[in-house]
Write a protein that holds these residues in place. Structure first.
Motif, PDB file in Angstrom:
ATOM      1  N   MET A   1      21.500  12.858  12.032  1.00  0.00           N
ATOM      2  CA  MET A   1      21.417  12.111  10.776  1.00  0.00           C
ATOM      3  C   MET A   1      20.082  11.360  10.713  1.00  0.00           C
ATOM      4  N   ILE A   2      19.399  11.491   9.591  1.00  0.00           N
ATOM      5  CA  ILE A   2      18.103  10.826   9.416  1.00  0.00           C
ATOM      6  C   ILE A   2      18.315   9.316   9.275  1.00  0.00           C
ATOM      7  N   THR A   3      17.464   8.546   9.929  1.00  0.00           N
ATOM      8  CA  THR A   3      17.574   7.086   9.881  1.00  0.00           C
ATOM      9  C   THR A   3      16.490   6.472   8.994  1.00  0.00           C
ATOM     10  N   ILE A   4      16.671   5.190   8.714  1.00  0.00           N
ATOM     11  CA  ILE A   4      15.662   4.438   7.956  1.00  0.00           C
ATOM     12  C   ILE A   4      14.323   4.470   8.694  1.00  0.00           C
ATOM     13  N   PHE A   5      14.383   4.345   9.999  1.00  0.00           N
ATOM     14  CA  PHE A   5      13.149   4.326  10.802  1.00  0.00           C
ATOM     15  C   PHE A   5      12.373   5.632  10.640  1.00  0.00           C
ATOM     16  N   GLU A   6      13.119   6.748  10.614  1.00  0.00           N
ATOM     17  CA  GLU A   6      12.472   8.049  10.453  1.00  0.00           C
ATOM     18  C   GLU A   6      11.860   8.209   9.066  1.00  0.00           C
ATOM     19  N   LYS A   7      12.521   7.643   8.029  1.00  0.00           N
ATOM     20  CA  LYS A   7      11.982   7.720   6.664  1.00  0.00           C
ATOM     21  C   LYS A   7      10.673   6.937   6.560  1.00  0.00           C
ATOM     22  N   ILE A   8      10.572   5.845   7.311  1.00  0.00           N
ATOM     23  CA  ILE A   8       9.326   5.070   7.320  1.00  0.00           C
ATOM     24  C   ILE A   8       8.259   5.806   8.127  1.00  0.00           C
ATOM     25  N   GLN A   9       8.650   6.322   9.289  1.00  0.00           N
ATOM     26  CA  GLN A   9       7.690   6.970  10.185  1.00  0.00           C
ATOM     27  C   GLN A   9       7.133   8.267   9.626  1.00  0.00           C
ATOM     28  N   GLU A  10       7.922   8.988   8.807  1.00  0.00           N
ATOM     29  CA  GLU A  10       7.434  10.253   8.270  1.00  0.00           C
ATOM     30  C   GLU A  10       6.259  10.058   7.310  1.00  0.00           C
ATOM     31  N   LEU A  11       6.073   8.821   6.827  1.00  0.00           N
ATOM     32  CA  LEU A  11       4.952   8.535   5.924  1.00  0.00           C
ATOM     33  C   LEU A  11       3.655   8.280   6.686  1.00  0.00           C
ATOM     34  N   ASP A  12       3.714   8.378   8.026  1.00  0.00           N
ATOM     35  CA  ASP A  12       2.481   8.325   8.830  1.00  0.00           C
ATOM     36  C   ASP A  12       1.514   9.424   8.400  1.00  0.00           C
ATOM     37  N   GLU A  13       2.086  10.501   7.860  1.00  0.00           N
ATOM     38  CA  GLU A  13       1.285  11.668   7.486  1.00  0.00           C
ATOM     39  C   GLU A  13       0.560  11.492   6.150  1.00  0.00           C
ATOM     40  N   VAL A  14       0.834  10.368   5.469  1.00  0.00           N
ATOM     41  CA  VAL A  14       0.153  10.086   4.193  1.00  0.00           C
ATOM     42  C   VAL A  14      -1.006   9.139   4.493  1.00  0.00           C
ATOM     43  N   PRO A  15      -2.224   9.663   4.613  1.00  0.00           N
ATOM     44  CA  PRO A  15      -3.359   8.832   5.076  1.00  0.00           C
ATOM     45  C   PRO A  15      -3.724   7.689   4.133  1.00  0.00           C
ATOM     46  N   SER A  16      -3.374   7.832   2.858  1.00  0.00           N
ATOM     47  CA  SER A  16      -3.754   6.791   1.891  1.00  0.00           C
ATOM     48  C   SER A  16      -2.868   5.550   1.993  1.00  0.00           C
ATOM     49  N   TYR A  17      -1.722   5.664   2.707  1.00  0.00           N
ATOM     50  CA  TYR A  17      -0.787   4.541   2.816  1.00  0.00           C
ATOM     51  C   TYR A  17      -1.224   3.566   3.907  1.00  0.00           C
ATOM     52  N   SER A  18      -1.207   2.274   3.551  1.00  0.00           N
ATOM     53  CA  SER A  18      -1.333   1.238   4.577  1.00  0.00           C
ATOM     54  C   SER A  18       0.030   1.103   5.264  1.00  0.00           C
ATOM     55  N   LYS A  19       0.072   0.357   6.373  1.00  0.00           N
ATOM     56  CA  LYS A  19       1.347   0.131   7.057  1.00  0.00           C
ATOM     57  C   LYS A  19       2.346  -0.569   6.120  1.00  0.00           C
TER      58      LYS A  19
ATOM     59  N   GLN B   1       3.604   1.958   3.625  1.00  0.00           N
ATOM     60  CA  GLN B   1       4.472   2.899   4.336  1.00  0.00           C
ATOM     61  C   GLN B   1       5.866   2.290   4.522  1.00  0.00           C
ATOM     62  N   PHE B   2       5.895   1.021   4.896  1.00  0.00           N
ATOM     63  CA  PHE B   2       7.180   0.337   5.109  1.00  0.00           C
ATOM     64  C   PHE B   2       7.979   0.261   3.809  1.00  0.00           C
ATOM     65  N   VAL B   3       7.333  -0.225   2.728  1.00  0.00           N
ATOM     66  CA  VAL B   3       8.019  -0.397   1.446  1.00  0.00           C
ATOM     67  C   VAL B   3       8.521   0.938   0.914  1.00  0.00           C
ATOM     68  N   GLN B   4       7.650   1.945   0.902  1.00  0.00           N
ATOM     69  CA  GLN B   4       8.044   3.240   0.355  1.00  0.00           C
ATOM     70  C   GLN B   4       9.094   3.920   1.221  1.00  0.00           C
ATOM     71  N   GLY B   5       9.028   3.709   2.531  1.00  0.00           N
ATOM     72  CA  GLY B   5      10.030   4.282   3.432  1.00  0.00           C
ATOM     73  C   GLY B   5      11.419   3.743   3.149  1.00  0.00           C
ATOM     74  N   ILE B   6      11.519   2.431   2.924  1.00  0.00           N
ATOM     75  CA  ILE B   6      12.809   1.818   2.577  1.00  0.00           C
ATOM     76  C   ILE B   6      13.306   2.375   1.242  1.00  0.00           C
ATOM     77  N   ILE B   7      12.397   2.468   0.266  1.00  0.00           N
ATOM     78  CA  ILE B   7      12.763   2.998  -1.053  1.00  0.00           C
ATOM     79  C   ILE B   7      13.256   4.444  -0.930  1.00  0.00           C
ATOM     80  N   ASN B   8      12.560   5.246  -0.152  1.00  0.00           N
ATOM     81  CA  ASN B   8      12.973   6.646   0.033  1.00  0.00           C
ATOM     82  C   ASN B   8      14.350   6.728   0.694  1.00  0.00           C
ATOM     83  N   ALA B   9      14.608   5.828   1.640  1.00  0.00           N
ATOM     84  CA  ALA B   9      15.911   5.818   2.321  1.00  0.00           C
ATOM     85  C   ALA B   9      17.035   5.488   1.340  1.00  0.00           C
ATOM     86  N   ILE B  10      16.759   4.574   0.393  1.00  0.00           N
ATOM     87  CA  ILE B  10      17.765   4.223  -0.632  1.00  0.00           C
ATOM     88  C   ILE B  10      17.947   5.382  -1.601  1.00  0.00           C
TER      89      ILE B  10
END
Length: 338
Positions: free
Chosen positions: A1-19, A22-31
């Motif tokens: 099962m995918i976790t919130i942490f994984e949804k945040i970490q997968e955005l490491d691959e988006v170079p334009s995102y700051s940390k 990445q955190f904000v969008q990861g939480i939004i994606n998880a919701i």
């Protein structure tokens, strides 16, 4: 099962995102992907730091933004929770008002329109009751991005409002002094009332007496009473202060000054019955202007802050998130009644 942490970490691959992004969008994606739902607890700051390796300030800043957008809420000593499944929501505003009357409605209509469709507003009414005021503040704090509040003149108000984050708080309508810097767009009562009465003094003195209706302990601004008493002393005007207008008691040669619309309607009804003409046989002065006062009784003389303008300016302050400290001018509008 995918976790919130994984949804945040997968955005490491988006170079334009700051940390932070990445955190904000990861939480939004998880919701959005229903990994976590409304009402469920989110990981604590310490857990997120350990799992993600992010700085504490990055995580705290991310949660602050999500709270300001109405997506996350903070519950005292319990942590962070999903507050809203609608992640497109850009901002959630708590509006705490006295009550809805015609001029407060002017404020709300313009406030709502200026904010636009992407801002959610929850409206609460305290009716000048300090217990209700305290209960509502306790209920809403930590759950909104911005708090727009009309305060109550009461010894407890200062402490209650200073518990809110000053950068998310805007005071409107009445002004109450608080510690430190805070945002406000309010009206002023004492100087403006005295100035209006002084401007009308020559006309008022053509009548035998001026009667002001005020119930002690009511929600009427005490500054207006102070200004009225000072005016009558300085200009040597015959006056009385009565609790309320008694139906049928209208008399020729009197000026009636009231903050209560229902008293105006009663006075006008009695004028019609006794064939007295406002502006000639009696005078009427009212606080707070509205459309009906332009028409009824041939036009009622009023003095008022512009609540439509106040609503627009408060909304702009919410959207721009800039420091604002402004007093809306009070304007005298002379009509046939005085």
């Amino acid at each position: 099962m995918i976790t919130i942490f994984e949804k945040i970490q997968e955005l490491d691959e988006v170079p334009s995102y700051s940390k932070h992004e990445q955190f904000v969008q990861g939480i939004i994606n998880a919701i959005d992907e229903r990994i976590i739902s409304k009402g469920e607890a989110l990981p604590s700051i310490n857990v997120l730091i350990k799992k993600l390796g992010f700085a504490r300030e990055t995580v705290m800043k991310g949660y602050r933004e999500l709270i300001s957008r109405g997506i996350v809420e903070s519950k005292n000593r319990l942590g962070y929770f999903v507050a809203n499944d609608d992640t497109e929501q850009t901002l959630k505003v708590a509006l705490l008002m006295y009550l809805i009357d015609s001029f407060q409605e002017q404020f709300y209509r313009n406030f709502r329109n200026e904010l636009g469709p992407n801002v959610h507003i929850d409206v609460f009414f305290h009716h000048g009751n300090i217990t209700m005021f305290e209960t509502m503040l306790d209920m809403i704090k930590g759950k909104y991005g911005v708090y727009v509040i009309s305060p109550i003149p009461h010894p407890k108000t200062k402490h209650l409002l200073e518990m809110l984050p000053s950068n998310k708080f805007i005071m409107f309508d009445r002004y109450e002094p608080l510690k430190g810097e805070f945002n406000y767009i309010t009206q002023e009562f004492e100087r403006s009332t005295y100035g209006v009465l002084a401007e009308l003094a020559e006309t008022i003195k053509k009548f035998d007496e001026m009667i002001f209706f005020h119930i002690p302990g009511s929600l009427d601004p005490v500054e207006i009473i102070k200004a009225f008493k000072r005016f009558t002393k300085d200009f040597k005007v015959n006056t009385r202060i009565l609790n309320e207008y008694e139906p049928g008691s209208v008399e020729k040669g009197k000026v009636y000054f009231t903050l209560n619309n229902s008293e105006i309607w009663k006075i006008l009804k009695d004028c019609e019955a006794k064939q007295l003409q406002p502006g000639k046989d009696i005078g009427i002065l009212s606080h707070n202007d509205e459309v009906v006062k332009e028409i009824i009784g041939g036009g009622i003389t009023t003095y008022s802050a512009d609540f439509s303008l106040m609503g627009i300016k408060v909304a702009q302050a919410v959207l721009k998130k800039e420091k604002v400290q402004e007093t809306i001018p009070t304007v005298l509008i002379r009509r046939k009644s005085l």
